[in-house]
Design a protein around this motif. Sequence first.
Motif, PDB file in Angstrom:
ATOM      1  N   ARG A  26      10.710   5.121  -6.096  1.00 32.96           N
ATOM      2  CA  ARG A  26      11.721   5.164  -5.019  1.00 32.96           C
ATOM      3  C   ARG A  26      12.749   6.266  -5.241  1.00 32.96           C
ATOM      4  O   ARG A  26      13.837   6.239  -4.655  1.00 32.96           O
ATOM      5  CB  ARG A  26      12.414   3.797  -4.867  1.00 32.96           C
TER       6      ARG A  26
ATOM      7  N   ARG B 199      -5.954   9.743   2.397  1.00 32.32           N
ATOM      8  CA  ARG B 199      -5.908   8.385   2.945  1.00 32.32           C
ATOM      9  C   ARG B 199      -7.240   7.666   2.708  1.00 32.32           C
ATOM     10  O   ARG B 199      -7.265   6.505   2.334  1.00 32.32           O
ATOM     11  CB  ARG B 199      -5.582   8.400   4.451  1.00 32.32           C
TER      12      ARG B 199
ATOM     13  N   ARG C 180      11.927   9.119  10.483  1.00 38.05           N
ATOM     14  CA  ARG C 180      10.877   8.548   9.626  1.00 38.05           C
ATOM     15  C   ARG C 180       9.789   7.898  10.484  1.00 38.05           C
ATOM     16  O   ARG C 180       8.595   8.082  10.241  1.00 38.05           O
ATOM     17  CB  ARG C 180      11.545   7.533   8.701  1.00 38.05           C
TER      18      ARG C 180
ATOM     19  N   TYR D 133       0.677   5.575  -1.953  1.00 42.27           N
ATOM     20  CA  TYR D 133       1.078   6.909  -1.482  1.00 42.27           C
ATOM     21  C   TYR D 133       2.262   7.419  -2.295  1.00 42.27           C
ATOM     22  O   TYR D 133       2.366   8.611  -2.593  1.00 42.27           O
ATOM     23  CB  TYR D 133       1.390   6.856   0.018  1.00 42.27           C
ATOM     24  N   ARG D 134       3.159   6.506  -2.657  1.00 42.88           N
ATOM     25  CA  ARG D 134       4.308   6.913  -3.486  1.00 42.88           C
ATOM     26  C   ARG D 134       3.844   7.337  -4.877  1.00 42.88           C
ATOM     27  O   ARG D 134       4.362   8.295  -5.458  1.00 42.88           O
ATOM     28  CB  ARG D 134       5.310   5.752  -3.585  1.00 42.88           C
TER      29      ARG D 134
ATOM     30  N   VAL E  71       6.801  11.781   0.540  1.00 38.56           N
ATOM     31  CA  VAL E  71       5.661  10.861   0.687  1.00 38.56           C
ATOM     32  C   VAL E  71       5.010  10.901   2.078  1.00 38.56           C
ATOM     33  O   VAL E  71       3.788  10.750   2.195  1.00 38.56           O
ATOM     34  CB  VAL E  71       6.062   9.419   0.268  1.00 38.56           C
ATOM     35  N   SER E  72       5.792  11.155   3.122  1.00 32.37           N
ATOM     36  CA  SER E  72       5.181  11.209   4.455  1.00 32.37           C
ATOM     37  C   SER E  72       4.170  12.350   4.523  1.00 32.37           C
ATOM     38  O   SER E  72       3.090  12.204   5.103  1.00 32.37           O
ATOM     39  CB  SER E  72       6.235  11.430   5.537  1.00 32.37           C
TER      40      SER E  72
ATOM     41  N   GLY F 253       1.419  -2.672   4.875  1.00 26.66           N
ATOM     42  CA  GLY F 253       1.336  -1.225   5.092  1.00 26.66           C
ATOM     43  C   GLY F 253       1.499  -0.847   6.551  1.00 26.66           C
ATOM     44  O   GLY F 253       2.338  -1.414   7.276  1.00 26.66           O
ATOM     45  N   ARG F 254       0.692   0.132   6.984  1.00 28.90           N
ATOM     46  CA  ARG F 254       0.767   0.631   8.356  1.00 28.90           C
ATOM     47  C   ARG F 254      -0.568   0.488   9.083  1.00 28.90           C
ATOM     48  O   ARG F 254      -0.601   0.382  10.297  1.00 28.90           O
ATOM     49  CB  ARG F 254       1.119   2.131   8.356  1.00 28.90           C
ATOM     50  N   ASP F 255      -1.652   0.540   8.287  1.00 23.89           N
ATOM     51  CA  ASP F 255      -2.999   0.612   8.852  1.00 23.89           C
ATOM     52  C   ASP F 255      -3.901  -0.459   8.258  1.00 23.89           C
ATOM     53  O   ASP F 255      -5.116  -0.307   8.221  1.00 23.89           O
ATOM     54  CB  ASP F 255      -3.596   2.000   8.539  1.00 23.89           C
TER      55      ASP F 255
ATOM     56  N   ASP G 138       5.760   8.834  10.554  1.00 26.59           N
ATOM     57  CA  ASP G 138       4.734   7.852  10.164  1.00 26.59           C
ATOM     58  C   ASP G 138       3.920   7.335  11.355  1.00 26.59           C
ATOM     59  O   ASP G 138       2.934   6.620  11.166  1.00 26.59           O
ATOM     60  CB  ASP G 138       5.389   6.651   9.456  1.00 26.59           C
TER      61      ASP G 138
ATOM     62  N   SER H  97       1.032  11.487   2.525  1.00 27.79           N
ATOM     63  CA  SER H  97       0.206  10.455   3.164  1.00 27.79           C
ATOM     64  C   SER H  97      -0.368  10.910   4.500  1.00 27.79           C
ATOM     65  O   SER H  97      -1.125  10.180   5.135  1.00 27.79           O
ATOM     66  CB  SER H  97       1.016   9.166   3.354  1.00 27.79           C
TER      67      SER H  97
ATOM     68  N   THR I 293       0.818  -1.220   0.000  1.00 24.03           N
ATOM     69  CA  THR I 293       0.000   0.000   0.000  1.00 24.03           C
ATOM     70  C   THR I 293       0.849   1.267   0.000  1.00 24.03           C
ATOM     71  O   THR I 293       0.385   2.326  -0.386  1.00 24.03           O
ATOM     72  CB  THR I 293      -0.975   0.024   1.194  1.00 24.03           C
ATOM     73  N   GLY I 294       2.117   1.143   0.432  1.00 20.89           N
ATOM     74  CA  GLY I 294       3.018   2.298   0.341  1.00 20.89           C
ATOM     75  C   GLY I 294       3.111   2.779  -1.112  1.00 20.89           C
ATOM     76  O   GLY I 294       3.293   3.974  -1.370  1.00 20.89           O
TER      77      GLY I 294
HETATM   78  O1   DC Z   1       6.251   1.586   3.122  1.00 19.53           O
HETATM   79  P1   DC Z   1       6.709   2.784   2.297  1.00 19.53           P
HETATM   80  O2   DC Z   1       8.027   3.336   2.697  1.00 19.53           O
HETATM   81  O3   DC Z   1       6.658   2.532   0.827  1.00 19.53           O
HETATM   82  O4   DC Z   1       5.623   3.910   2.616  1.00 19.53           O
HETATM   83  C1   DC Z   1       5.663   5.151   2.004  1.00 19.53           C
HETATM   84  C2   DC Z   1       4.915   6.156   2.861  1.00 19.53           C
HETATM   85  O5   DC Z   1       3.531   5.898   2.875  1.00 19.53           O
HETATM   86  C3   DC Z   1       5.368   6.250   4.313  1.00 19.53           C
HETATM   87  O6   DC Z   1       5.558   7.606   4.628  1.00 19.53           O
HETATM   88  C4   DC Z   1       4.224   5.698   5.114  1.00 19.53           C
HETATM   89  C5   DC Z   1       3.037   5.843   4.205  1.00 19.53           C
HETATM   90  N1   DC Z   1       2.101   4.737   4.311  1.00 19.53           N
HETATM   91  C6   DC Z   1       0.988   4.919   5.094  1.00 19.53           C
HETATM   92  O7   DC Z   1       0.844   5.995   5.705  1.00 19.53           O
HETATM   93  N2   DC Z   1       0.054   3.937   5.183  1.00 19.53           N
HETATM   94  C7   DC Z   1       0.237   2.773   4.525  1.00 19.53           C
HETATM   95  N3   DC Z   1      -0.704   1.821   4.615  1.00 19.53           N
HETATM   96  C8   DC Z   1       1.391   2.568   3.741  1.00 19.53           C
HETATM   97  C9   DC Z   1       2.319   3.577   3.666  1.00 19.53           C
END
Ligand code: DC
Length: 232
Positions: free
Chosen positions: A97, A115, A188, A39-40, A105-106, A135-137, A192, A109, A35-36
């Motif tokens: 990248r 989101r 970072r 956002y990228r 990207v932070s 991902g994160r969430d 995040d 996002s 999922t990153g």
């Molecule tokens: O995992 P990554 O480095 O490719 O993530 C890129 C950015 O996207 C990083 O700043 C966190 C954000 N991100 C997010 O907020 N929620 C997600 N599910 C995946 C990535």
Amino acid sequence: MRTHLQIAIDGPAGVGKSTIGERLARRLGYLYVDTGAFYRTLTCIALTTDTPLDNAEALDALARSIHIEITPPAPATADGRSYTVLVDGQDITPQLRLPAVDAAVSQVSSHEPVRATLRQRQREMADTQGVVMVGRDIGTIVLPEADLKIFLTTSIEERAKRRHGDLVAKYGADSPSLATVRDEIVQRDARDAAHTFVAPDAVVINNDHLEADEVVERILQIIAERQRGGQA
Ligand code: DC
């Protein structure tokens, strides 16, 4: 019981989510969704269209206006990518990248409307097929009903060591110092943190002392145990 499982893998940057997620997806024959990359992708397009990175509304409008497709890489792709991202049919994978994207990207996002829009796109990918989504969430917000939720952790020291090793292998003497790499990871994480959540029903795996393949085996074991117990 779903025929095709939804597997969520969350965790901060540099804990091996992508490697582990991709290998797990390959073993299961499922789609790997990073999922990153969403956002990228939006960050890339925002930079090329000069969309202000602090304008949530404009970024959300941009997100709504583009068609993002994530597919397994074509066999002829030789750049080591684990997926291909098409925006309105155009391959933008090599740009995801770039340092400029890393830096922005932070911020992109961090906007809630963005989101919400991108999460909806992510959910759609998991509707019709088995997925390993990274991902994160994911376990908390994108796929709260996921069949298995993993939260990966690695200590800051170990992440810094691994990242520094990668940079030295790539850039030799031009690499930043271990201390600089560590500082960047800490910064970072702080950026995040607001979007990184551990689901209450997640299995937390610390991989300081585990190779990626060992983590994959452990996850496959959990899936097999749950299927035997009728939980998945
Ligand atoms: O995992 P990554 O480095 O490719 O993530 C890129 C950015 O996207 C990083 O700043 C966190 C954000 N991100 C997010 O907020 N929620 C997600 N599910 C995946 C990535």
